[in-house]
Write a protein that holds these residues in place. Structure first.
Motif, mmCIF file in Angstrom:
data_model
loop_
_atom_site.group_PDB
_atom_site.id
_atom_site.type_symbol
_atom_site.label_atom_id
_atom_site.label_comp_id
_atom_site.label_asym_id
_atom_site.label_seq_id
_atom_site.Cartn_x
_atom_site.Cartn_y
_atom_site.Cartn_z
ATOM 1 N N ALA A 333 0.820 -1.210 0.000
ATOM 2 C CA ALA A 333 0.000 0.000 0.000
ATOM 3 C C ALA A 333 0.855 1.261 0.000
ATOM 4 O O ALA A 333 0.534 2.245 -0.674
ATOM 5 N N SER A 334 1.949 1.241 0.757
ATOM 6 C CA SER A 334 2.789 2.431 0.876
ATOM 7 C C SER A 334 3.607 2.691 -0.386
ATOM 8 O O SER A 334 3.755 3.835 -0.825
ATOM 9 N N LEU A 335 4.144 1.621 -0.986
ATOM 10 C CA LEU A 335 4.995 1.766 -2.166
ATOM 11 C C LEU A 335 4.208 1.642 -3.466
ATOM 12 O O LEU A 335 4.772 1.807 -4.553
ATOM 13 N N LYS A 336 2.913 1.284 -3.342
ATOM 14 C CA LYS A 336 2.031 1.154 -4.506
ATOM 15 C C LYS A 336 2.577 0.151 -5.520
ATOM 16 O O LYS A 336 2.699 0.437 -6.718
ATOM 17 N N GLU A 337 2.883 -1.047 -4.998
ATOM 18 C CA GLU A 337 3.384 -2.108 -5.865
ATOM 19 C C GLU A 337 2.983 -3.470 -5.304
ATOM 20 O O GLU A 337 2.661 -3.602 -4.125
ATOM 21 N N THR A 338 2.971 -4.471 -6.170
ATOM 22 C CA THR A 338 2.717 -5.845 -5.745
ATOM 23 C C THR A 338 3.969 -6.393 -5.074
ATOM 24 O O THR A 338 5.084 -6.226 -5.581
ATOM 25 N N ILE A 339 3.777 -7.052 -3.924
ATOM 26 C CA ILE A 339 4.896 -7.530 -3.130
ATOM 27 C C ILE A 339 4.963 -9.054 -3.195
ATOM 28 O O ILE A 339 3.977 -9.747 -2.935
ATOM 29 N N LYS A 340 6.127 -9.586 -3.547
ATOM 30 C CA LYS A 340 6.344 -11.024 -3.586
ATOM 31 C C LYS A 340 6.674 -11.537 -2.184
ATOM 32 O O LYS A 340 7.379 -10.880 -1.412
ATOM 33 N N LEU A 341 6.173 -12.705 -1.878
ATOM 34 C CA LEU A 341 6.465 -13.373 -0.609
ATOM 35 C C LEU A 341 7.302 -14.631 -0.861
ATOM 36 O O LEU A 341 7.165 -15.260 -1.908
ATOM 37 N N PRO A 342 8.164 -15.018 0.099
ATOM 38 C CA PRO A 342 8.361 -14.386 1.412
ATOM 39 C C PRO A 342 9.180 -13.113 1.318
ATOM 40 O O PRO A 342 9.946 -12.923 0.377
ATOM 41 N N LEU A 343 9.026 -12.246 2.333
ATOM 42 C CA LEU A 343 9.823 -11.030 2.419
ATOM 43 C C LEU A 343 11.237 -11.385 2.878
ATOM 44 O O LEU A 343 11.425 -12.230 3.751
ATOM 45 N N LYS A 344 12.206 -10.733 2.304
ATOM 46 C CA LYS A 344 13.614 -10.973 2.651
ATOM 47 C C LYS A 344 14.117 -9.867 3.586
ATOM 48 O O LYS A 344 13.454 -8.849 3.808
ATOM 49 N N THR A 345 15.313 -10.063 4.098
ATOM 50 C CA THR A 345 15.887 -9.088 5.021
ATOM 51 C C THR A 345 16.210 -7.764 4.332
ATOM 52 O O THR A 345 16.399 -6.748 4.999
#
Length: 382
Positions: A333-345
């Motif tokens: 929501a903040s970056l206005k992009e689709t986020i792939k999981l899992p999240l990395k460090t």
């Protein structure tokens, strides 16, 4: 007999006290801690406990008579307090959300592993008969592959809710309704359906201009097989209706419990599959009710794990997965992009500092009430 300390004696602490008191032959509350000593003393008197009261959790770290600690403080303190007690050789049960960041989750899990102590994250909604039965029905796969999931975490909180000093700020509360209300249903969702491959989300603040955080979010989760899920988190829904709906290729099941099964006519239009409905309903009806529900059910699970050297149902890994989904919603929501999981460090939202720097601030918090006179809370519609 396990000796218990409760850190934080605010709104959620009575749920822990009541739960521990259901097992008088297995545990005893010996200490209460709150930065406002009068609150700890009030809780002690209300439940006629023989516990000591202190105003700093560090005073309890070297107490040899404490085995298990319930952490019931604001979210931004969870990691420090939990790690302190784990390093002191105590088992820890920490309220939701687990921590303010995935980095803190990793540090908590490392401390639990290194010290060989139980770390469990409160997700009391798993310990209800309807949710446990729904999970077991889903595990039968009688519905066929799940193609769509609907998660409605609808709550309602008035404007003054965010006047409390630690609420409504990214620094201290860590987020809004997605983190602190929908965490219950997001936990149930990932427990029942597994982690998705990606998240696309939008957040808003529609009704609380005294809070930096969101009061409404909508997220779409996508799985590798194409299955979709929609997750709505809200504190602006009157009536607080809450539900999880799983649509399989053969049938639909949900909590609150509802079952429908369809099969295709020759022309592709639906007709009721009564045989499958009977089969699924039979499975549901034959599953037993839980002897203890909510916090009592989870505390029984933790006590049993400690007594018998077993695993808890909700450990730090499960707690982190739930926070990972929520973090992905905020990042998307903040970056206005689709986020792939899992999240990395290397995610800009992995650390607390990264969240504070990159997240969306809706309004400036201008009111700060130290304590409300009425400490009563409600737990939603369903």
């Amino acid at each position: 007999m396990l000796n218990i300390a409760i850190i934080g004696t605010g709104a959620i602490a009575p749920a822990h006290v009541n739960a521990y008191l259901k097992f008088p032959d297995r545990c005893k509350i010996v200490a209460l801690c709150d930065q406002y000593p009068e609150k700890a003393e009030k809780l002690k008197q209300e439940y006629q406990l023989t516990a000591d009261t202190v105003d700093n959790h560090k005073e309890l770290l070297n107490r040899q008579d404490i085995d298990l600690v319930s952490v019931c403080t604001p979210p931004y303190t969870h990691a420090e307090i939990s790690i302190d007690f784990l390093n002191a050789g105590k088992h820890v049960l920490v309220e939701k959300p687990m921590a303010s960041s995935l980095e803190e989750c990793d540090a908590m899990n490392e401390a639990a592993h290194r010290n060989q102590k139980v770390l469990s994250i409160v997700a009391q909604n798993r310990f209800t008969t309807p949710m446990m039965k729904l999970k077991k029905v889903l595990d039968t796969k009688l519905m066929g592959p799940i193609v769509h999931t609907q998660v409605d975490s609808y709550w309602w909180r008035g404007h003054s809710y965010y006047d409390l000093w630690w609420r409504g700020t990214w620094e201290k509360e860590g987020g809004g309704c997605t983190l602190n209300h929908a965490v219950h249903h997001i936990d149930l969702f990932q427990w029942m359906n597994g982690m998705p491959a990606e998240i696309t989300a939008i957040t808003s603040n529609t009704s609380h201009d005294n809070a930096e955080v969101e009061d409404l979010s909508i997220a779409i989760a996508k799985y590798g097989n194409g299955s979709l899920a929609q997750i709505t988190s809200s504190v602006v829904h009157h009536g607080e209706e809450q539900q999880l709906i799983f649509q399989g290729k053969k049938a639909r099941v949900s909590a609150p419990w509802k079952l429908k099964a369809s099969k295709a006519k020759e022309n592709g239009f639906p007709e009721e599959d009564q045989e499958l409905e009977v089969e699924i309903q039979k499975v549901y009806d034959q599953l037993p009710s839980l002897p203890y529900e909510g916090h009592a059910g989870q505390i029984q699970d933790v006590l049993s794990a400690i007594e018998n050297n077993m695993k808890v149902l909700i450990d730090g890994k499960q707690g982190k997965q739930t926070l990972e989904l929520i973090t992905a919603i905020y990042q998307s929501a903040s970056l206005k992009e689709t986020i792939k999981l899992p999240l990395k460090t290397d995610s800009p939202f992995y650390t607390r500092e990264g969240i504070l720097k990159n997240t969306t601030y809706f309004y400036e918090k201008t009111t700060s009430v130290e304590n409300f006179a009425n400490n009563e809370i409600t737990s939603g519609g369903n």
